[in-house]
Design an enzyme around this catalytic site. Sequence first.
Site, mmCIF file in Angstrom:
data_model
loop_
_atom_site.group_PDB
_atom_site.id
_atom_site.type_symbol
_atom_site.label_atom_id
_atom_site.label_comp_id
_atom_site.label_asym_id
_atom_site.label_seq_id
_atom_site.Cartn_x
_atom_site.Cartn_y
_atom_site.Cartn_z
ATOM 1 N N CYS B 257 76.131 -7.220 86.470
ATOM 2 C CA CYS B 257 75.100 -8.134 85.997
ATOM 3 C C CYS B 257 74.059 -8.450 87.050
ATOM 4 O O CYS B 257 73.002 -8.985 86.737
ATOM 5 C CB CYS B 257 75.741 -9.444 85.549
ATOM 6 S SG CYS B 257 76.912 -9.221 84.219
ATOM 7 N N HIS B 336 77.229 -8.811 99.460
ATOM 8 C CA HIS B 336 78.257 -7.998 98.838
ATOM 9 C C HIS B 336 79.619 -8.389 99.391
ATOM 10 O O HIS B 336 79.812 -8.401 100.595
ATOM 11 C CB HIS B 336 77.994 -6.516 99.133
ATOM 12 C CG HIS B 336 78.563 -5.608 98.094
ATOM 13 N ND1 HIS B 336 79.907 -5.576 97.776
ATOM 14 C CD2 HIS B 336 77.968 -4.703 97.278
ATOM 15 C CE1 HIS B 336 80.103 -4.695 96.815
ATOM 16 N NE2 HIS B 336 78.960 -4.143 96.497
ATOM 17 N N HIS B 420 62.160 -24.367 90.273
ATOM 18 C CA HIS B 420 62.883 -23.900 89.090
ATOM 19 C C HIS B 420 64.043 -23.016 89.507
ATOM 20 O O HIS B 420 63.951 -22.284 90.478
ATOM 21 C CB HIS B 420 61.950 -23.097 88.173
ATOM 22 C CG HIS B 420 60.730 -23.848 87.778
ATOM 23 N ND1 HIS B 420 60.746 -24.888 86.880
ATOM 24 C CD2 HIS B 420 59.442 -23.723 88.183
ATOM 25 C CE1 HIS B 420 59.530 -25.363 86.745
ATOM 26 N NE2 HIS B 420 58.720 -24.678 87.521
ATOM 27 N N HIS B 424 72.068 -16.901 86.473
ATOM 28 C CA HIS B 424 72.539 -15.926 85.504
ATOM 29 C C HIS B 424 73.460 -16.590 84.483
ATOM 30 O O HIS B 424 74.428 -17.257 84.846
ATOM 31 C CB HIS B 424 73.289 -14.830 86.256
ATOM 32 C CG HIS B 424 74.079 -13.927 85.381
ATOM 33 N ND1 HIS B 424 73.542 -13.247 84.307
ATOM 34 C CD2 HIS B 424 75.379 -13.574 85.398
ATOM 35 C CE1 HIS B 424 74.469 -12.532 83.720
ATOM 36 N NE2 HIS B 424 75.597 -12.707 84.361
ATOM 37 N N HIS B 453 72.827 -20.116 75.088
ATOM 38 C CA HIS B 453 72.987 -20.534 73.695
ATOM 39 C C HIS B 453 72.245 -19.619 72.731
ATOM 40 O O HIS B 453 72.766 -19.187 71.703
ATOM 41 C CB HIS B 453 72.467 -21.964 73.553
ATOM 42 C CG HIS B 453 72.664 -22.546 72.192
ATOM 43 N ND1 HIS B 453 71.720 -22.489 71.192
ATOM 44 C CD2 HIS B 453 73.724 -23.176 71.642
ATOM 45 C CE1 HIS B 453 72.177 -23.064 70.113
ATOM 46 N NE2 HIS B 453 73.396 -23.490 70.356
ATOM 47 N N ASN B 457 75.244 -13.882 76.807
ATOM 48 C CA ASN B 457 75.191 -13.302 78.129
ATOM 49 C C ASN B 457 74.581 -11.912 78.011
ATOM 50 O O ASN B 457 75.242 -10.966 77.602
ATOM 51 C CB ASN B 457 76.616 -13.229 78.714
ATOM 52 C CG ASN B 457 76.623 -12.597 80.086
ATOM 53 O OD1 ASN B 457 75.618 -12.085 80.565
ATOM 54 N ND2 ASN B 457 77.778 -12.628 80.728
#
Lengths: 439, 529
Positions: B257, B336, B420, B424, B453, B457
């Site tokens: 992702c 990582h 802002h 994710h 919502h 995802n």
Amino acid sequence: MVSTAGENAAVYDVRLSSVVPASITGEDKVHELCNMDLMLKLHYVKGIYFFRSGAARGLTINDLKKPMFECLALYSTLSGRVRKSEDGRPFIKCNDSGVRIAEAKCSKTLDEWLAFNDDSLNDQLIYSQFLAPDAGFTPLVFVQFTWFKCGGISIGLSWAHVVGDAFSASHFINMWGQILTGQVPPHHLDTYNPKNQKKFPSPLAKVPLSIQRVLLDPDGGHWLLSNHRKMRTHSFHVTPKQLNRLTEEAKLLKPFEVISAMIWKSLAKTSGKAEEPKIVTLISGTWDKENELPSNSRVIISTIEAAEAPPAQADLAELARLIAQTQEDETHLVERVMDQKGSDDGESRDFILYGARLTFVNLEKMNIYALKMGGHHQPVFASYSVSGVGDEGAVLVLPGPPPGTESGEDEGGRVINLILPENQLEELKYQLGNEWGIH
Amino acid sequence: MLQSLITHSTTQKISLLESNFWITLLTSSPSFKMPQRSPEFSGSVKLKYVKLGYQYLVNHFLTFLLVPVIAGILLELIRLGPDEIATLWKSLQFDFIQILCSSYLIIFISTLYFVSRPRPVYLVDYACYKPPVTCRVPFSCFMEHSRLILSTEPKSVEFQMRILERSGLGEETCLPPAIHYIPPAPSMEAARKEAEMVIFSAVDTLFKKTGLEAKDVDILIVNCSLFSPTPSLTAMVINKYKMRGDIKSFNLSGMGCSAGMISINLARDLLQSYPNSIAVVVSTEIITPNYYQGKERSMLLPNCLFRMGGAAIFLSNRRSDSIRAKYRLLHVVRTHKGADDKAYRCVFEEEDPEGKSGISLSKDLMAIAGEALKSNITTIGPLVLPASEQLLFLISLMGRKFFNPKWKPYIPDFKQAFDHFCIHAGGRAVIDELQKNLQLSAEHVEASRMTLHRFGNTSSSSLWYELSYIEAKGRMRKGNRVWQIAFGSGFKCNSAVWKCIKSIEIPTDGPWSDCIDRYPVDIPEVVKL
């Protein structure tokens, strides 16, 4: 039910998916079921439409599904599921679960299929499931699209009667057809509010004759009827000429009443003195607009009693007159039965209407040939039936193919769909063929 | 009410402990509470002013230092008087050569400075894919399909239902057409169709919005973790839009992702090497081939959360685009954790005992995500935090190291660095956890929650839906800084910082255009199915 792979399986490669409303219905929207809805909960309306290959040319399954999403946005109840409230009364929760769509292929051509002239085969073209045993998770409406070898297509509709009557089912599929051909659907549909609500005194004045209380297997969740006799379906076509002959003989210009009289008389003859049906039920509807939400509120139930002469010996004209003039409207009585409590507690609250007595259903005004695909392609043939019918059987009188369709002649033909015990059906076929030349 | 209808599953005992663990792990963070109001209100107000004063002092330290220096010089000049200044000026002897050398030196140093500065990378515009209503999957439909597909496994069905109730997803999320079948029909052709539907739609919208032509694209990067056919998705795009023969194309797969940020990083690095270039980045996740059809609970979770989505982003380093660009890329930080075995295995694609492949999520997921976030923050902190916060953090760090290890670690206030936040939308627990750790308000994480919502995802593209939400709400102003954080398998935490360089009007198109008025929506803890 659809047959699985076998040697003679003509319908194969069945795939199921669901279609939901295009817009959210919203939280906690419920549809309360009225007494008539619950009275009819054990019955299912089945419709079948056949189209030539030109109608579905270039249309993929997604093209057929897409208008359904928009259509369902108008009919939030159809996408819902049955739930039980605390006092045990079922209602429909409009939770956007959707309707089930089945896609299938058939190894025969459309002409071959129609030539079989066997209505029980049509079960393969109409995917359906009873609401038992898992009523909370079973769709109320199923639509099956079957592609024939020649490119023709059939549309099979299975519709739980608890949601609405046969007219409602026809209006729904007609609306889908309109959206498919590019028409803009209405913003919303109207609800039918019956004006006269007669109030009856508390104790039931009279027991309605048209319904029958049934004892259901609790494992079936009270949504599944089992017949004692093996029921079969058959379809007769009455040409306008034959109809004219009948109405002349009956001296009455009302096709439905005349046809009912003819069937009643023939069945009375075949079943013998003991089992002769003396009381029959008539079901009709009073729909005038198509843009209304589905309901059972327009169903009118009446009974006719052949008090004087036994129907087997009565004259066709007499019987027809009896039917036309001595109908006893039982609709409100039937609705009141569902309200009965007190001493009735503990007794089953499950009833059947179709087939409790020999039932004649007037669907003459159903606009089934209005379903058009590809703009102007009318069905080659369309028909409706009812399943979950009781042992006394049911007779549906539908309009015949109108002029303009392939098999349509002049206006005025009728299609009679019979759901009867097997042995009675065979005898009746012989009778009708012999006496009136109807096949 | 529902229990009474699921007659067979209530008779079986679910390992309640296990299911509860999964549910609290991935859908709700029970320990999170809104910050309480302090009883000593006046005390906290005084503290606030002290804090403000401190921040102004430290952040403008250099300015404060310069003030006395300038004052001193001015005083000296005034004291000297104009005549003295004139004589001072004349006494300076300038050789022609000295002047020339000095000017050359100045020009040389400035040229070196300008040339070695990194090329600014502009985000001209981006487009998010809006799935059609025909792909919509309401909760009840999803659950009914689950019951039918897993009819022999009522425990797994019950588990999925509980996850869905607490997932934070809405009734409008979408799955590709192949997954609407009972059972799902994932073929390679269906996967390709979904890829075409999502990617081409997003790229078409992007081209239309920006007036960009396919032949002008110099760099093309597509990232899609779980679907990697040959030829690649990049080749598919090049073929469809007939792009140039010398295009630099890259296809990133298997990177999870957080691959969206990796693609942005790659694009930035390439745009440093190639002057006057345009890069198009496409981030998506193709659901069709990866719908798990078995019954292992650790693998059923992605089915409940992952939904269709995609985004196409137009990046440029051309000067002419700087005028119409919406954002400028300030930093990209990649962390990582793969060297740690537990982190490596925490999101793992494997086959279950029945041979069905799916992605299994380990129970250490949140802990590892927290660690990865900490690493990322530690790296990005010095780049973006104002000096005041950095000083406090340094003091707290040194104090913990040298004086008393029991001091509470000072968490820098990232709200001062960014206006802002795009977190994710991996799941409700991820958002809850980050909100707690970074001490963000409900409004800061609103974009993430509402994206979860409305769209579910959508993996690497979710950050772009969130950015689109902020713009659709009209909250993005010129000069605002945005922080995009993504987590992914590996385990990786990648983030990017953007600065808004143009005032943005509320868009009339875009994925939120027809529903933004309904948002924000109050998402209940448990949705009743």
